[in-house]
Design an enzyme around this catalytic site. Structure first.
Site, PDB file in Angstrom:
ATOM      1  N   PRO A   9     -10.684   0.827  -2.788  1.00  0.00           N
ATOM      2  CG  PRO A   9      -9.454   0.046  -4.416  1.00  0.00           C
ATOM      3  CD  PRO A   9     -10.028   1.437  -4.106  1.00  0.00           C
ATOM      4  CG  ASN A  10      -9.543  -4.727  -1.799  1.00  0.00           C
ATOM      5  OD1 ASN A  10     -10.298  -5.578  -2.120  1.00  0.00           O
ATOM      6  ND2 ASN A  10      -8.678  -4.358  -2.818  1.00  0.00           N
ATOM      7  NE  ARG A  17      -6.778  -5.323   1.784  1.00  0.00           N
ATOM      8  CZ  ARG A  17      -6.355  -4.189   1.184  1.00  0.00           C
ATOM      9  NH1 ARG A  17      -6.610  -2.908   1.660  1.00  0.00           N
ATOM     10  NH2 ARG A  17      -5.487  -4.128   0.034  1.00  0.00           N
ATOM     11  CE1 TYR A  22      -2.758  -2.009   3.769  1.00  0.00           C
ATOM     12  CE2 TYR A  22      -3.645  -4.191   3.606  1.00  0.00           C
ATOM     13  CZ  TYR A  22      -2.861  -3.197   3.062  1.00  0.00           C
ATOM     14  OH  TYR A  22      -2.281  -3.209   1.739  1.00  0.00           O
ATOM     15  CG  ASN A  73      -6.031   4.483   1.695  1.00  0.00           C
ATOM     16  OD1 ASN A  73      -5.370   3.896   0.749  1.00  0.00           O
ATOM     17  ND2 ASN A  73      -5.682   3.887   2.878  1.00  0.00           N
ATOM     18  CB  ALA A  76      -4.572  -1.605  -5.487  1.00  0.00           C
ATOM     19  CD  GLU A  97      -1.819   8.933  -2.901  1.00  0.00           C
ATOM     20  OE1 GLU A  97      -2.204   9.388  -3.962  1.00  0.00           O
ATOM     21  OE2 GLU A  97      -0.719   8.010  -2.907  1.00  0.00           O
ATOM     22  CG  HIS A  99      -0.956   5.079   0.570  1.00  0.00           C
ATOM     23  ND1 HIS A  99      -1.817   4.431  -0.158  1.00  0.00           N
ATOM     24  CD2 HIS A  99      -0.486   6.046   0.005  1.00  0.00           C
ATOM     25  CE1 HIS A  99      -1.897   4.687  -1.516  1.00  0.00           C
ATOM     26  NE2 HIS A  99      -0.983   5.694  -1.206  1.00  0.00           N
ATOM     27  NE  ARG A 106       2.596  -3.354   1.824  1.00  0.00           N
ATOM     28  CZ  ARG A 106       1.218  -3.379   1.938  1.00  0.00           C
ATOM     29  NH1 ARG A 106       0.462  -2.343   2.055  1.00  0.00           N
ATOM     30  NH2 ARG A 106       0.857  -4.734   1.576  1.00  0.00           N
TER      31      ARG A 106
HETATM   32  C1  DQA Z   1      -2.880   1.140   1.097  1.00  0.00           C
HETATM   33  C2  DQA Z   1      -1.735   0.400   0.280  1.00  0.00           C
HETATM   34  C3  DQA Z   1      -2.031  -0.003  -1.111  1.00  0.00           C
HETATM   35  O1  DQA Z   1      -0.696  -0.751  -1.631  1.00  0.00           O
HETATM   36  C4  DQA Z   1      -2.815  -1.210  -0.884  1.00  0.00           C
HETATM   37  O2  DQA Z   1      -3.385  -1.526  -2.181  1.00  0.00           O
HETATM   38  C5  DQA Z   1      -4.205  -0.915  -0.197  1.00  0.00           C
HETATM   39  C6  DQA Z   1      -4.061  -0.147   1.251  1.00  0.00           C
HETATM   40  C7  DQA Z   1      -2.833   1.562   2.518  1.00  0.00           C
HETATM   41  O3  DQA Z   1      -3.510   2.150   2.887  1.00  0.00           O
HETATM   42  O4  DQA Z   1      -1.434   1.044   2.930  1.00  0.00           O
HETATM   43  O5  DQA Z   1      -5.327  -1.309  -0.562  1.00  0.00           O
HETATM   44  O6  DQA Z   1      -3.519   2.054   0.303  1.00  0.00           O
END
Ligand code: DQA
Length: 152
Positions: A9-10, A17, A22, A73, A76, A97, A99, A106
Site C-alpha cells: 500500500p501507498n 510521497r 522514500y 515490500n 505498513a 522482504e 523496505h 523510525r
Molecule cells: C516502507 C516502510 C513502512 O513502514 C511504510 O508504511 C511504507 C514503506 C518502506 O519501504 O520503507 O509504506 O515499507
C-alpha cells in the site's frame, strides 16, 4: 527463473510521497530499474502493486506455482498483517522482504515487522538497491530444481 516483486500500500505514490524518506523515484522508474537488474541476473521479473491486504494475500497464493520466489515490500502491513504473514508461511517458495527506509530507525510502530519472521530474509534502509539485492539473494538461495518447477 521467474520472480514476482510485490509492492504494498501507498507505494503507488512513490516520488510524491514523503520524498525525504522514500526518495524521488516514481514506482514506474523503480520498476524499470528492477527490470534492468533482473535482466542482468537472467531473472524474468513481474512487478505488481496492491493497496489492499486481500489482494496481496491473493497475489502470494497465485505466486506459489508461477514463480521461484517473491520480493515483497508489504508497506505498513508489515507492522500488523498476520494474514500476509500467514500467506508467506503458507507458500513454499522463498520470500524476501524489502523496505526502502530503515524501519529499525523510525517510529516505534515501524520497528516491528510481523511479516519478516515468515520471510527468508529482510533488507531495510537501502532504497531501490534493496530490491536488486533481494533479487540476487533469491538467485543464490533458490535451488536449480526449484527454479525449474515454475509453470511455463
Ligand atoms: C516502507 C516502510 C513502512 O513502514 C511504510 O508504511 C511504507 C514503506 C518502506 O519501504 O520503507 O509504506 O515499507
Amino acid at each position: 527463473m521467474r520472480v514476482l516483486v510485490l509492492h504494498g500500500p501507498n507505494l503507488n505514490l512513490l516520488g510524491e510521497r514523503e520524498p525525504h524518506i522514500y526518495g524521488k523515484q516514481r514506482l514506474e522508474e523503480l520498476n524499470e530499474a528492477i527490470a534492468r537488474a533482473a535482466k542482468e541476473l537472467d531473472i524474468k521479473v513481474t512487478c505488481e502493486q496492491y493497496n489492499g491486504e486481500g489482494a496481496i494475500v491473493d497475489a502470494l497464493h497465485a505466486a506459489r506455482s508461477r514463480y521461484a520466489g517473491v520480493v515483497i515490500n508489504p508497506g505498513a502491513y508489515a507492522h500488523y498483517s498476520y494474514a500476509i504473514a500467514d500467506a508467506i508461511t503458507a507458500i513454499a517458495i522463498p520470500v524476501v522482504e524489502v523496505h526502502l527506509s530503515n524501519i529499525a530507525a523510525r517510529e516505534a510502530f515501524r520497528r516491528t515487522s510481523v511479516t519478516a519472521a515468515a520471510c527468508r530474509g529482510v533488507i531495510s534502509g537501502l532504497g531501490a538497491a534493496g530490491y536488486v539485492l533481494a533479487l540476487r539473494a533469491l538467485r543464490e538461495i533458490t535451488a536449480p530444481s526449484q527454479r525449474r518447477k515454475e509453470r511455463k
